[in-house]
Design an enzyme around this catalytic site. Sequence first.
Site, mmCIF file in Angstrom:
data_model
loop_
_atom_site.group_PDB
_atom_site.id
_atom_site.type_symbol
_atom_site.label_atom_id
_atom_site.label_comp_id
_atom_site.label_asym_id
_atom_site.label_seq_id
_atom_site.Cartn_x
_atom_site.Cartn_y
_atom_site.Cartn_z
ATOM 1 N N ARG A 37 6.699 -20.062 21.067
ATOM 2 C CA ARG A 37 7.250 -21.328 20.561
ATOM 3 C C ARG A 37 7.221 -22.417 21.633
ATOM 4 O O ARG A 37 7.022 -23.599 21.311
ATOM 5 C CB ARG A 37 8.677 -21.099 20.056
ATOM 6 C CG ARG A 37 8.709 -20.344 18.729
ATOM 7 C CD ARG A 37 10.104 -20.161 18.200
ATOM 8 N NE ARG A 37 10.057 -19.630 16.834
ATOM 9 C CZ ARG A 37 11.122 -19.289 16.129
ATOM 10 N NH1 ARG A 37 12.328 -19.410 16.647
ATOM 11 N NH2 ARG A 37 10.987 -18.820 14.906
ATOM 12 N N LYS A 198 10.308 -8.346 -2.184
ATOM 13 C CA LYS A 198 11.084 -8.677 -3.376
ATOM 14 C C LYS A 198 10.631 -9.970 -4.048
ATOM 15 O O LYS A 198 10.425 -10.991 -3.388
ATOM 16 C CB LYS A 198 12.573 -8.797 -3.018
ATOM 17 C CG LYS A 198 13.207 -7.495 -2.564
ATOM 18 C CD LYS A 198 14.681 -7.681 -2.285
ATOM 19 C CE LYS A 198 15.351 -6.362 -1.885
ATOM 20 N NZ LYS A 198 16.792 -6.530 -1.623
ATOM 21 N N GLY A 355 8.230 -15.484 7.228
ATOM 22 C CA GLY A 355 8.637 -14.083 7.229
ATOM 23 C C GLY A 355 7.821 -13.197 8.150
ATOM 24 O O GLY A 355 7.635 -13.491 9.327
ATOM 25 N N GLY A 378 11.947 -19.959 7.371
ATOM 26 C CA GLY A 378 12.586 -20.595 6.228
ATOM 27 C C GLY A 378 11.997 -21.938 5.867
ATOM 28 O O GLY A 378 11.836 -22.262 4.688
#
Length: 397
Positions: A37, A198, A355, A378
């Site tokens: 990062r 999911k 993710g 996110g």
Amino acid sequence: MSGFRTLDDVAVAGLRVLVRVDLNVPIQDGEAADLIRIERVAPTILELSDKGARVILLAHLGRPKGERNPEMSLKPVARAVQKVVGRPVAFASDCVGDAAEKEAAKLGNGDILLLENTRFHAGEEKNDPKLAKEMAALGDLFVNDAFSCSHRAHVSTEGLSKHLEAVAGRCMQAELEALERALSNPERPAAALVGGAKVSTKLDVLDNLTGKVDMLIIGGAMANTFLLAMGKQIGKSLAEPDLVATAQRIMTTAKSNGCEIVLPVDAVVASALEADVETETVDIDSMPEDRMILDVGRRSIAEVIARLGECRTLMWNGPMGAFEVPPFDKATVEIARAAAELTKKGTLLSVAGGGDTGRALNHAGVTDGFSYVSTAGGAFLEWIEGKTLPGVAALQD
């Protein structure tokens, strides 16, 4: 989104420039353990420094919940930033108040300063106007280079824009340009590959993509819920039976939008998710009752790769199987390598993020082979859900 302002739109020499960066890196034995990062935002820091700006970095680390926590201090990160940019980086023990003002006053043109964790103040996450005004007083210009934090309306991502001119840094600019090319105005045919465990965590993603792309490739355990919705047997596989109706609705919406949904035609199955467990590949219509689907099979891999060969744009989010446990990484690795090869040939724009995606592509050894791989989690998901990100909206012309 379009029309956002960048460093090309401002002169920065002599200005105190507040730069929001994502330095939320793991700390081990008092040192930053991962520099990715920091490396992503280094070009913005160096460009501002080279142009004579007085660079003041704003960032958070962890979740201190508005209280000062020595274990979440950015002081060790300042050393890591200094290592990456190859220039001295001063550190202030607070992001506002006397400590910050004192260190900021010492800066000459080209100097770099990192302020302490913005989340040591409860007002940061509350986007408190008083804190925003106090923080803005340290600078003359606000540069947001933290796309990964911009889905939250915090002082250091959105509140500062109410007091200072706001523009995108180079990392933010690259992210927005890549996402716009892949999703807002893609070259067609355009595909999205969505995997993961999911359906419930990606309902908005799937809904939005069916109206944006020509082909939606679904993998991972979430594909099992769609197979259930088609009346297929999935044995002991992970699924969400209560979302079968939702999966059927998504398939109906996709069809009406002219978006083809691609599901596995065969699968790698086993009795347990364990390394070196006995596996077999079965047709999706011949699923054993006592087995679980842990990866897509050879025919499915070949079909997906062939489909990608017909496409010009790919948005990738999530693995195709349980890639963390070999041999259930085969589909993710082979498809990722095929996408990277098509990208290298210049026939495919490939953008990935969110993710486990970065870890999966690293595992496949193709992170550098994609057109762009986002480090955001996110924020990336909310973008492809079609949501407005407050920190990004603040940069619009």
